[in-house]
Design a protein around this motif. Structure first.
Motif, PDB file in Angstrom:
ATOM      1  N   ASP A  86       0.834  -1.202   0.000  1.00  0.00           N
ATOM      2  CA  ASP A  86       0.000   0.000   0.000  1.00  0.00           C
ATOM      3  C   ASP A  86       0.871   1.256   0.000  1.00  0.00           C
ATOM      4  O   ASP A  86       1.927   1.310   0.633  1.00  0.00           O
ATOM      5  CB  ASP A  86      -0.901   0.026   1.238  1.00  0.00           C
ATOM      6  CG  ASP A  86      -1.973  -1.048   1.206  1.00  0.00           C
ATOM      7  OD1 ASP A  86      -2.379  -1.436   0.092  1.00  0.00           O
ATOM      8  OD2 ASP A  86      -2.397  -1.502   2.288  1.00  0.00           O
TER       9      ASP A  86
ATOM     10  N   ALA B 262      -7.038  -5.409  -9.112  1.00  0.00           N
ATOM     11  CA  ALA B 262      -7.794  -4.897  -7.966  1.00  0.00           C
ATOM     12  C   ALA B 262      -6.861  -4.501  -6.819  1.00  0.00           C
ATOM     13  O   ALA B 262      -7.060  -3.457  -6.175  1.00  0.00           O
ATOM     14  CB  ALA B 262      -8.801  -5.936  -7.495  1.00  0.00           C
ATOM     15  N   ARG B 263      -5.858  -5.329  -6.574  1.00  0.00           N
ATOM     16  CA  ARG B 263      -4.911  -5.030  -5.490  1.00  0.00           C
ATOM     17  C   ARG B 263      -4.130  -3.749  -5.789  1.00  0.00           C
ATOM     18  O   ARG B 263      -3.932  -2.904  -4.899  1.00  0.00           O
ATOM     19  CB  ARG B 263      -3.951  -6.209  -5.316  1.00  0.00           C
ATOM     20  CG  ARG B 263      -2.924  -6.015  -4.212  1.00  0.00           C
ATOM     21  CD  ARG B 263      -3.569  -6.098  -2.846  1.00  0.00           C
ATOM     22  NE  ARG B 263      -2.599  -5.843  -1.775  1.00  0.00           N
ATOM     23  CZ  ARG B 263      -2.426  -4.666  -1.193  1.00  0.00           C
ATOM     24  NH1 ARG B 263      -3.166  -3.614  -1.563  1.00  0.00           N
ATOM     25  NH2 ARG B 263      -1.535  -4.519  -0.232  1.00  0.00           N
TER      26      ARG B 263
ATOM     27  N   LYS C 129      -7.370 -10.116  -9.859  1.00  0.00           N
ATOM     28  CA  LYS C 129      -6.923  -9.855  -8.491  1.00  0.00           C
ATOM     29  C   LYS C 129      -5.745  -8.892  -8.471  1.00  0.00           C
ATOM     30  O   LYS C 129      -5.673  -8.002  -7.617  1.00  0.00           O
ATOM     31  CB  LYS C 129      -6.526 -11.166  -7.804  1.00  0.00           C
ATOM     32  CG  LYS C 129      -7.679 -12.036  -7.367  1.00  0.00           C
ATOM     33  CD  LYS C 129      -7.199 -13.335  -6.731  1.00  0.00           C
ATOM     34  CE  LYS C 129      -6.497 -13.116  -5.414  1.00  0.00           C
ATOM     35  NZ  LYS C 129      -6.145 -14.400  -4.742  1.00  0.00           N
TER      36      LYS C 129
ATOM     37  N   GLN D 162      -5.089  -1.304  -7.792  1.00  0.00           N
ATOM     38  CA  GLN D 162      -6.000  -0.161  -7.751  1.00  0.00           C
ATOM     39  C   GLN D 162      -6.146   0.368  -6.333  1.00  0.00           C
ATOM     40  O   GLN D 162      -6.245   1.581  -6.119  1.00  0.00           O
ATOM     41  CB  GLN D 162      -7.362  -0.559  -8.321  1.00  0.00           C
ATOM     42  CG  GLN D 162      -7.388  -0.693  -9.826  1.00  0.00           C
ATOM     43  CD  GLN D 162      -8.704  -1.238 -10.357  1.00  0.00           C
ATOM     44  OE1 GLN D 162      -9.520  -1.754  -9.591  1.00  0.00           O
ATOM     45  NE2 GLN D 162      -8.921  -1.136 -11.655  1.00  0.00           N
ATOM     46  N   LYS D 163      -6.157  -0.511  -5.368  1.00  0.00           N
ATOM     47  CA  LYS D 163      -6.280  -0.114  -3.967  1.00  0.00           C
ATOM     48  C   LYS D 163      -4.969   0.438  -3.415  1.00  0.00           C
ATOM     49  O   LYS D 163      -4.962   1.391  -2.633  1.00  0.00           O
ATOM     50  CB  LYS D 163      -6.733  -1.306  -3.119  1.00  0.00           C
ATOM     51  CG  LYS D 163      -6.879  -1.000  -1.630  1.00  0.00           C
ATOM     52  CD  LYS D 163      -7.325  -2.224  -0.855  1.00  0.00           C
ATOM     53  CE  LYS D 163      -7.543  -1.890   0.627  1.00  0.00           C
ATOM     54  NZ  LYS D 163      -6.301  -1.445   1.300  1.00  0.00           N
ATOM     55  N   ALA D 164      -3.842  -0.155  -3.832  1.00  0.00           N
ATOM     56  CA  ALA D 164      -2.561   0.140  -3.194  1.00  0.00           C
ATOM     57  C   ALA D 164      -1.799   1.296  -3.821  1.00  0.00           C
ATOM     58  O   ALA D 164      -1.120   2.051  -3.125  1.00  0.00           O
ATOM     59  CB  ALA D 164      -1.680  -1.113  -3.218  1.00  0.00           C
ATOM     60  N   SER D 165      -1.883   1.440  -5.143  1.00  0.00           N
ATOM     61  CA  SER D 165      -0.974   2.331  -5.857  1.00  0.00           C
ATOM     62  C   SER D 165      -1.367   3.797  -5.715  1.00  0.00           C
ATOM     63  O   SER D 165      -2.549   4.158  -5.753  1.00  0.00           O
ATOM     64  CB  SER D 165      -0.927   1.957  -7.342  1.00  0.00           C
ATOM     65  OG  SER D 165      -0.065   2.835  -8.048  1.00  0.00           O
ATOM     66  N   THR D 166      -0.347   4.635  -5.588  1.00  0.00           N
ATOM     67  CA  THR D 166      -0.551   6.086  -5.630  1.00  0.00           C
ATOM     68  C   THR D 166      -0.069   6.650  -6.966  1.00  0.00           C
ATOM     69  O   THR D 166       0.025   7.867  -7.118  1.00  0.00           O
ATOM     70  CB  THR D 166       0.224   6.768  -4.486  1.00  0.00           C
ATOM     71  OG1 THR D 166       1.632   6.517  -4.645  1.00  0.00           O
ATOM     72  CG2 THR D 166      -0.241   6.243  -3.136  1.00  0.00           C
TER      73      THR D 166
END
Length: 247
Positions: free
Chosen positions: A170, A198-199, A195, A201-205
């Motif tokens: 994250d 999706a991971r 997956k 999309q949530k974690a990356s800045t």
């Protein structure tokens, strides 16, 4: 490494580039001609293949050096090849996109999570990115001799070590990502790219993370010409976009 570019291309580090790596099963990346590539090359693009350990270019020892517990050699060779292309002026971290297809998802996924600073974009093309779940998909057992059997403790540890999905952190600025899958894929289950996307999309800045799904296609085998043309058009559009190439 094999590098393809338009004759006379100026090596100033500004060219959009697509670097690929498969390097599994002792398969050699052989020369191939595709008219789909010409439009990208005529736009000043660079394409290259890293013949990393795990492939068959230098015989059985080269293959085994990228197998099971030795698999990290594959993506670290891929990273080293990308660094060499940048060092020689063919492209730069701001204009380089990497791609791995099928088993090449291990190479591209791990290169992405280990060196996010090195790439503008990454394409996970029907890629195997959640290897620790190797035992729960349709095509699991045929892959055990190459990557590891999850029922074997030692080999399962190797599968975890090559699992790019598990390594996403994250708050990291990852490059733009395009994950590609087909809903009828019998070789790499669609949930691998899904997956992974999706991971990220949530974690990356960092850059956008896109998931491209073809609902009536699978692993590329059996795709219609129109489907293949559309997918390659999206791949090259993604590479040019992440490199901010002029329209």
């Amino acid at each position: 490494m094999s590098i393809i570019a338009k004759r006379g291309l100026k090596r100033d580090g500004r060219a959009p580039a697509l670097g690929q790596c498969y390097s599994s099963y002792g398969v050699s990346a052989s020369p191939v001609f595709s008219p789909r590539f010409i439009a990208f090359l005529e736009r000043g693009g660079v394409m290259f293949e890293v013949h990393a350990r795990g492939g068959g270019e230098y015989g059985a020892p080269w293959w085994r050096a990228g197998q099971k517990a030795n698999k990290p050699n594959t993506w670290r060779d891929f990273i080293a090849g990308c660094e060499a292309v940048i060092r020689d002026g063919w492209t730069s971290p701001a204009t380089l996109t990497i791609m791995g297809t099928s088993a090449g998802g291990i190479a591209v996924g791990n290169a992405l999570v280990e060196r996010p600073d090195l790439f503008a974009g990454a394409i996970d093309n029907v890629g195997w990115t959640n290897t620790s779940r190797a035992g729960v998909e349709q095509n699991s057992a045929p892959n055990f001799p190459e990557f590891g059997d999850p029922s074997n403790d030692t080999e399962f540890r190797g599968l975890v070590a090559m699992d790019a999905y598990q390594k996403v952190k994250d708050g990291v600025r990852y490059p733009a990502v395009l994950a590609i899958t087909g809903m009828t894929d019998p070789r790499v289950a669609p949930w691998h790219p899904a997956k992974f996307a999706a991971r990220l999309q949530k974690a990356s800045t960092g850059g956008p993370v896109l998931l491209r799904v073809t609902f009536d296609a699978g692993h590329g085998l059996g795709s219609t010409r129109q489907q293949s043309d559309a997918q390659w058009a999206d791949i090259f559009a993604f590479v040019l976009s992440t490199a901010r190439a002029p329209a």
